[in-house]
Scaffold this motif. Structure first.
Motif, PDB file in Angstrom:
ATOM      1  N   ALA A   1     -17.248  50.783  92.822  1.00 27.52           N
ATOM      2  CA  ALA A   1     -18.070  49.677  92.329  1.00 27.52           C
ATOM      3  C   ALA A   1     -17.956  48.463  93.241  1.00 27.52           C
ATOM      4  CB  ALA A   1     -17.646  49.312  90.905  1.00 27.52           C
ATOM      5  N   THR A   2     -16.755  48.187  93.708  1.00 33.03           N
ATOM      6  CA  THR A   2     -16.541  47.053  94.606  1.00 33.03           C
ATOM      7  C   THR A   2     -17.307  47.245  95.908  1.00 33.03           C
ATOM      8  OG1 THR A   2     -14.351  46.635  93.659  1.00 33.03           O
ATOM      9  CG2 THR A   2     -14.795  45.727  95.844  1.00 33.03           C
ATOM     10  N   LEU A   3     -17.188  48.415  96.515  1.00 30.73           N
ATOM     11  CA  LEU A   3     -17.893  48.676  97.771  1.00 30.73           C
ATOM     12  C   LEU A   3     -19.402  48.630  97.576  1.00 30.73           C
ATOM     13  CD1 LEU A   3     -15.758  51.524  99.402  1.00 30.73           C
ATOM     14  CD2 LEU A   3     -15.508  49.053  99.575  1.00 30.73           C
ATOM     15  N   HIS A   4     -19.869  49.141  96.448  1.00 31.01           N
ATOM     16  CA  HIS A   4     -21.309  49.107  96.171  1.00 31.01           C
ATOM     17  C   HIS A   4     -21.810  47.669  96.074  1.00 31.01           C
ATOM     18  CE1 HIS A   4     -25.193  50.385  94.561  1.00 31.01           C
ATOM     19  NE2 HIS A   4     -25.058  49.443  93.633  1.00 31.01           N
ATOM     20  N   ALA A   5     -21.066  46.819  95.382  1.00 33.65           N
ATOM     21  CA  ALA A   5     -21.477  45.418  95.250  1.00 33.65           C
ATOM     22  C   ALA A   5     -21.441  44.708  96.593  1.00 33.65           C
ATOM     23  CB  ALA A   5     -20.578  44.705  94.247  1.00 33.65           C
TER      24      ALA A   5
ATOM     25  N   ALA B   1      -6.039  48.362 101.376  1.00 35.47           N
ATOM     26  CA  ALA B   1      -5.649  48.078  99.990  1.00 35.47           C
ATOM     27  C   ALA B   1      -6.316  46.768  99.588  1.00 35.47           C
ATOM     28  CB  ALA B   1      -4.127  48.024  99.826  1.00 35.47           C
ATOM     29  N   LYS B   2      -5.570  45.869  98.969  1.00 37.65           N
ATOM     30  CA  LYS B   2      -6.013  44.545  98.555  1.00 37.65           C
ATOM     31  C   LYS B   2      -7.457  44.534  98.064  1.00 37.65           C
ATOM     32  CE  LYS B   2      -2.534  41.742 100.893  1.00 37.65           C
ATOM     33  NZ  LYS B   2      -1.879  41.175  99.703  1.00 37.65           N
ATOM     34  N   GLY B   3      -8.419  44.095  98.864  1.00 37.00           N
ATOM     35  CA  GLY B   3      -9.791  43.948  98.401  1.00 37.00           C
ATOM     36  C   GLY B   3     -10.503  45.242  98.071  1.00 37.00           C
ATOM     37  N   LEU B   4      -9.921  46.384  98.410  1.00 37.17           N
ATOM     38  CA  LEU B   4     -10.590  47.663  98.188  1.00 37.17           C
ATOM     39  C   LEU B   4     -10.950  47.891  96.728  1.00 37.17           C
ATOM     40  CD1 LEU B   4     -11.496  50.508  99.039  1.00 37.17           C
ATOM     41  CD2 LEU B   4      -9.086  51.221  98.958  1.00 37.17           C
ATOM     42  N   GLY B   5     -10.074  47.515  95.806  1.00 35.79           N
ATOM     43  CA  GLY B   5     -10.328  47.760  94.388  1.00 35.79           C
ATOM     44  C   GLY B   5     -10.887  46.574  93.642  1.00 35.79           C
TER      45      GLY B   5
END
Length: 439
Positions: free
Chosen positions: A321-325, A277-281
């Motif tokens: 988008a977060t994972l891509h960045a 969770a947390k940083g995932l989004g």
């Protein structure tokens, strides 16, 4: 990473609208309205924040702060990241919510990406929720499905002392802190807590009646305390020998926080499930349960669990988008480099007794200055002094300060806190000593 790739100007109509709303009242006026309209479960907020950009936030009175807490390890890419905000806006303008009767391309794509970055084996699956505690609730139900047989039932779940797995009833049963648990007992039964880091105690507790073992690679709420070397491998062997599941809570440590996608990378173990969770989004609410392997992925079947909002198109787009960045903008390398720099620099300060953690999840145990009364909460006083000086940190314990900043924190930004910490400790000590003298 370029500065432009990490930070937004905050000048969009939406950002201006929020800022203008906040600007209608001072911080004290907003806090008065807060106390009149919101439940007091969080106490009095420290500040009223109205805007963020990169690693900085501003309050309703215009004061700027370096955010070294990141919404408690949530804002992986800082505030108002231009790519993430554009993806969220575009998705919301296209398709916002569909319920769990339908799926969406972003939901499927995110599940596939999580299976990739977590190194999950064939047959692994993902369940999406809205938070870390919901992900752990799903994991608790997964554990209950490892029920054994009528002749040899499994009824016990093992967790560690110092654990924090959330505040909903199932997750709370796994959480160790009495102050959180006792007001809501009786909690779901069968949970046993064993001493942290003690392999022999774990081996004694796990037997053929055990459904699962829950653990965090680094206990954040306990003061950023990593499991000792070899513990994860021992836990994997103990659970496998007993037929119990090993469920790893990476809600705080996962998605790059420690400089790798998961904190358990390099440990050599394959768990039965991981919660995220947390940083995932990147600031948007989302949680996930990743089940490893086909047998574990088949434990929860149609109708046995669900959620209305979990995995909706906007949340999954935000996470993609977060994972891509993180993957394309050198974020993991930045976490390792800045984390090591912070760890070494803070550890060299005479005010710091010990630095624990990895990457950009660090806990600092402070040396108690002369004159500070015994039992005083030095860390809380340092948090107050830091806030006044323009730094956001928090205190999980009376001698421990926790840092969980955005993963894009620069070396220069980190250095400003290192330089300020001796003064912050001195200020806190002076105040605590003065309070003692006036009593």
């Amino acid at each position: 990473m370029s500065q432009d790739s990490r930070q937004s100007t905050g000048s969009s109509p939406e950002a201006r609208g929020a800022s203008e709303l906040a600007g209608t009242s001072s911080g004290s006026e907003w806090l008065s309205r807060y106390s009149g309209s919101l439940m007091g479960v969080f106490g009095t907020p420290q500040r009223v924040l109205v805007r963020g950009q990169g690693c900085y936030v501003w309050d309703a009175d215009g004061k700027q702060y370096l955010d070294l807490l990141g919404g408690i390890a949530v804002n992986a890419l800082g505030h108002a990241h231009p790519f993430v905000t554009s993806v969220i806006s575009s998705q919301l303008a296209t398709l916002g919510h569909v319920s769990n009767f339908f799926t969406s391309p972003t939901q499927v794509a995110l599940a596939e990406k999580l299976l990739e970055v977590t190194g999950a084996p064939a047959g692994s699956k993902v369940f999406f929720a809205n938070s870390g505690t919901e992900a752990n609730e799903a994991a608790f139900k997964l554990a209950r499905r490892n029920a054994g047989t009528a002749e040899e039932p499994r009824t016990k779940v093992v967790a560690l002392e110092g654990a924090f797995h959330g505040r909903t009833m199932g997750a709370l049963a796994l959480t160790a802190k009495k102050a959180y648990r006792e007001p809501f007992e009786p909690l779901p039964g069968g949970v046993v807590h064993v001493p942290f880091g003690d392999v022999e105690a774990l081996a004694a507790a796990v037997d053929r009646t055990t459904q699962a073992v829950f653990l965090e690679p680094i206990q954040g709420e306990a003061g950023v305390v990593p499991l000792p070397p070899g513990y994860l491998a021992a836990a994997r062997k103990i659970t496998r020998d007993a037929g119990a599941l090993l469920i790893v809570d990476e809600v705080q440590t996962g998605m790059g926080r420690t400089g790798t996608w998961l904190a358990i990378e390099g440990s050599g173990i394959v768990p039965d499930a991981v919660t995220l969770a947390k940083g995932l989004g990147g600031g948007f609410p989302i949680g996930a349960l990743v089940t490893f392997g086909g047998e574990n992925s088949a434990r929860l079947t149609a109708g046995q669990h669900g959620t209305t909002f979990g995995g909706n198109p906007v949340a999954t787009a935000a996470a993609l988008a977060t994972l891509h960045a993180i993957e394309t903008q050198g974020v993991l390398a930045n976490v390792r480099a800045v984390g090591e720099r912070l760890h070494a620099a803070l550890g060299a300060l005479p005010e710091v007794a010990e630095v624990r953690g990895r990457g950009l999840l660090l806990g600092l145990d402070l040396v108690t200055p002369a004159g500070v009364p015994e039992g005083a909460n030095l860390a809380a006083a340092v948090v107050d002094a830091a806030l006044e000086a323009g730094f956001i940190v928090n205190a999980p314990g009376p001698r421990t300060v926790r840092l969980a900043p955005p993963l894009i924190l620069t070396a220069e930004q980190a250095d400003t806190f290192v330089a300020a910490l001796p003064r912050l400790v001195a200020t806190a000590a002076e105040r605590l000593t003065a309070e003692k003298e006036t009593k």
